[in-house]
Design an enzyme around this catalytic site. Structure first.
Site, PDB file in Angstrom:
ATOM      1  N   GLU A  88       5.617  18.864  80.562  1.00 32.57           N
ATOM      2  CA  GLU A  88       6.633  17.931  80.097  1.00 32.57           C
ATOM      3  C   GLU A  88       6.693  17.896  78.576  1.00 32.57           C
ATOM      4  O   GLU A  88       5.717  18.206  77.889  1.00 32.57           O
ATOM      5  CB  GLU A  88       6.344  16.524  80.622  1.00 32.57           C
ATOM      6  N   CYS A 108      -5.632  19.211  81.804  1.00 32.41           N
ATOM      7  CA  CYS A 108      -6.522  19.016  80.656  1.00 32.41           C
ATOM      8  C   CYS A 108      -7.944  18.822  81.166  1.00 32.41           C
ATOM      9  O   CYS A 108      -8.155  18.170  82.188  1.00 32.41           O
ATOM     10  CB  CYS A 108      -6.084  17.778  79.870  1.00 32.41           C
ATOM     11  N   CYS A 115      -6.344   8.483  81.119  1.00 34.81           N
ATOM     12  CA  CYS A 115      -5.228   9.419  80.906  1.00 34.81           C
ATOM     13  C   CYS A 115      -4.851  10.141  82.179  1.00 34.81           C
ATOM     14  O   CYS A 115      -5.700  10.690  82.884  1.00 34.81           O
ATOM     15  CB  CYS A 115      -5.603  10.417  79.817  1.00 34.81           C
ATOM     16  N   GLU A 156      -5.277  19.397  75.648  1.00 31.04           N
ATOM     17  CA  GLU A 156      -6.026  19.213  74.414  1.00 31.04           C
ATOM     18  C   GLU A 156      -5.716  20.410  73.513  1.00 31.04           C
ATOM     19  O   GLU A 156      -6.210  21.519  73.756  1.00 31.04           O
ATOM     20  CB  GLU A 156      -7.534  19.111  74.735  1.00 31.04           C
ATOM     21  N   LEU A 211      -9.100   7.967  68.892  1.00 25.92           N
ATOM     22  CA  LEU A 211     -10.389   7.302  68.706  1.00 25.92           C
ATOM     23  C   LEU A 211     -10.666   6.350  69.887  1.00 25.92           C
ATOM     24  O   LEU A 211     -11.655   6.503  70.592  1.00 25.92           O
ATOM     25  CB  LEU A 211     -10.392   6.550  67.369  1.00 25.92           C
ATOM     26  N   HIS A 212      -9.812   5.378  70.056  1.00 29.31           N
ATOM     27  CA  HIS A 212      -9.819   4.486  71.229  1.00 29.31           C
ATOM     28  C   HIS A 212     -11.042   3.599  71.407  1.00 29.31           C
ATOM     29  O   HIS A 212     -11.121   2.851  72.387  1.00 29.31           O
ATOM     30  CB  HIS A 212      -9.573   5.266  72.532  1.00 29.31           C
ATOM     31  N   ASN A 286       0.202   2.575  78.256  1.00 33.35           N
ATOM     32  CA  ASN A 286       1.272   2.789  79.212  1.00 33.35           C
ATOM     33  C   ASN A 286       0.620   2.890  80.590  1.00 33.35           C
ATOM     34  O   ASN A 286      -0.012   3.893  80.900  1.00 33.35           O
ATOM     35  CB  ASN A 286       1.972   4.100  78.823  1.00 33.35           C
ATOM     36  N   CYS A 329       1.709  10.507  78.824  1.00 33.22           N
ATOM     37  CA  CYS A 329       1.036  11.789  79.012  1.00 33.22           C
ATOM     38  C   CYS A 329       0.781  12.185  80.477  1.00 33.22           C
ATOM     39  O   CYS A 329      -0.089  11.624  81.132  1.00 33.22           O
ATOM     40  CB  CYS A 329      -0.288  11.678  78.256  1.00 33.22           C
TER      41      CYS A 329
HETATM   42  N1  SAH Z   1      -5.574  15.668  73.967  1.00 38.65           N
HETATM   43  C1  SAH Z   1      -4.986  15.188  72.765  1.00 38.65           C
HETATM   44  C2  SAH Z   1      -3.483  15.079  72.782  1.00 38.65           C
HETATM   45  C3  SAH Z   1      -2.791  14.615  74.029  1.00 38.65           C
HETATM   46  S1  SAH Z   1      -2.798  12.907  74.459  1.00 38.65           S
HETATM   47  C4  SAH Z   1      -5.615  13.884  72.373  1.00 38.65           C
HETATM   48  O1  SAH Z   1      -6.467  13.384  73.094  1.00 38.65           O
HETATM   49  O2  SAH Z   1      -5.318  13.370  71.306  1.00 38.65           O
HETATM   50  C5  SAH Z   1      -1.878  12.088  73.221  1.00 38.65           C
HETATM   51  C6  SAH Z   1      -2.268  10.639  73.052  1.00 38.65           C
HETATM   52  O3  SAH Z   1      -1.819   9.834  74.163  1.00 38.65           O
HETATM   53  C7  SAH Z   1      -3.790  10.459  72.998  1.00 38.65           C
HETATM   54  O4  SAH Z   1      -4.113   9.557  71.977  1.00 38.65           O
HETATM   55  C8  SAH Z   1      -4.066   9.873  74.365  1.00 38.65           C
HETATM   56  O5  SAH Z   1      -5.291   9.214  74.366  1.00 38.65           O
HETATM   57  C9  SAH Z   1      -2.861   8.992  74.583  1.00 38.65           C
HETATM   58  N2  SAH Z   1      -2.624   8.548  75.961  1.00 38.65           N
HETATM   59  C10 SAH Z   1      -3.007   9.127  77.105  1.00 38.65           C
HETATM   60  N3  SAH Z   1      -2.620   8.397  78.166  1.00 38.65           N
HETATM   61  C11 SAH Z   1      -1.965   7.313  77.678  1.00 38.65           C
HETATM   62  C12 SAH Z   1      -1.337   6.183  78.285  1.00 38.65           C
HETATM   63  N4  SAH Z   1      -1.278   6.043  79.584  1.00 38.65           N
HETATM   64  N5  SAH Z   1      -0.789   5.260  77.451  1.00 38.65           N
HETATM   65  C13 SAH Z   1      -0.806   5.411  76.112  1.00 38.65           C
HETATM   66  N6  SAH Z   1      -1.371   6.466  75.499  1.00 38.65           N
HETATM   67  C14 SAH Z   1      -1.959   7.404  76.265  1.00 38.65           C
END
Ligand code: SAH
Length: 339
Positions: A88, A108, A115, A156, A211-212, A286, A329
């Protein structure tokens, strides 16, 4: 092999290899990215025999758009690849231009707990051309130029590093899509060796770090990558990146209800990034049907934001684009495939 996976220089070399002249590379690049041909037959200024040699080696096939979900300022595209896999990409309309969020892998392997893409394993890396074509197809479907690119879709990107860098070179090339390096952002969950390699890259592409969490305890529970590269390894590596490139770093921080959105977390996060040339992008989670995490409510989000502000951390709350149309994502792919 597909012609959209070749950089400008690769195309020049291709013509040299088949015993011809370099400048045909320039011509073909322009047919692909300026004139947007759909078939090699449309090329008029390169001899048929040469083009036929090129076409024997490289297909000019495009990606198939299988569905488009549209909202006012966001469109989500589901593509089918030549082996039947799905990926997507999301178009977001900003006042400063159109940006596209591209995928870098099918699935991934990073396994982030919140995620949707990480819930399902990696099937394969995307080839360079499959990344380039996400942008090309959207530009054409839309009839407008794409000015910004973020690599934040499925996958990733630093687990597919070489293809990623070639992709940057192609879309950045002034005779290609001419997307300025400063308008390109790549997001990683924190693959430290690749961040080091990226620091040496001679291109001004922006870096974002997912980071999260403000400490190892929470981060270990959310993101398995943290066990390989914990914060005491990641943060110094990022400080080194900032020093070397002189660029500002983005931290992404999803707010998950009662997990990483407390007052203590906000204070701890402020300390963690203190003195770094960075800003923090707070992301309202989300929610996805398949996972149990919940989004923090607006009061919690604002409280978190205010604490960072008070501590003089640069912080923004991400504007939400795709929550109504499964744009988190990996959600659209899962919906299509029914898993
Ligand atoms: N693998 C990479 C890039 C893809 S994810 C990474 O981890 O940065 C892109 C961003 O979307 C990341 O920060 C990921 O943690 C976030 N993400 C994944 N699922 C999500 C969701 N359900 N709601 C909001 N952000 C989300």
């Amino acid at each position: 092999m597909n012609i959209y996976g070749l950089t400008y220089e690769d195309l020049e070399n291709l013509f040299l290899e088949i015993g011809s002249k370099k400048f045909h590379g320039n011509q073909l690049f322009s047919w692909l990215y300026e004139k947007r041909i759909q078939s090699y037959d449309e090329v008029t200024n390169i001899k048929k025999e040469l083009i036929s040699e090129v076409s024997n080696k490289y297909s000019i096939d495009r990606l198939k758009i299988v569905s488009v979900e549209k909202d006012i300022d966001v469109c989500k595209y589901l593509f089918e690849l030549s082996d039947g896999e799905h990926i997507e990409a999301v178009l977001m309309r900003h006042d400063y231009g159109n940006s596209v969020c591209v995928s870098s892998q099918v699935g991934c392997n990073m396994g982030c707990r919140f995620c949707e893409s990480g819930r399902r394993k990696k099937v394969r890396n995307l080839e360079t051309y499959e990344m380039v074509l996400q942008i090309l197809e959207i530009e054409e479907e839309l009839g407008e130029r794409i000015s910004h690119v973020v690599v934040m879709g499925i996958g990733e990107p630093f687990d597919n590093y070489d293809n990623l860098i070639k992709f940057f070179k192609i879309i950045n090339h002034p005779k290609g899509l001419a997307i300025g390096a400063r308008h390109i952002t790549v997001s990683t969950c924190g693959v430290v060796p690749k961040i080091k390699e990226f620091s040496e890259l001679d291109m001004q592409v922006n870096l974002a770090i997912s980071l999260h969490a403000p400490n190892n305890e929470i981060r270990n529970n959310l993101m398995p990558i943290n066990k390989a590269y914990p914060l005491e390894v990641l943060i110094p590596c990022l400080k080194e990146y900032i020093k070397k490139t002189n660029r500002r770093l983005t931290f992404e921080y999803i707010l998950l209800k009662d997990i990483n959105d407390t007052v203590e977390c906000a204070e701890e996060l402020s300390k963690l990034v203190k003195g770094m040339n960075c800003y923090i992008n707070l992301i309202p989670y989300n929610e996805t049907n398949n996972l149990n995490f919940m989004r923090s409510n607006t009061v919690q989000i604002m409280r978190f934001y205010d604490i960072l502000k008070k501590n003089r951390v640069n912080v923004t709350i991400r504007r939400e684009f795709g929550s109504k149309i499964s744009a988190a994502c990996g959600q659209l792919r899962s919906k299509k495939e029914g898993v």
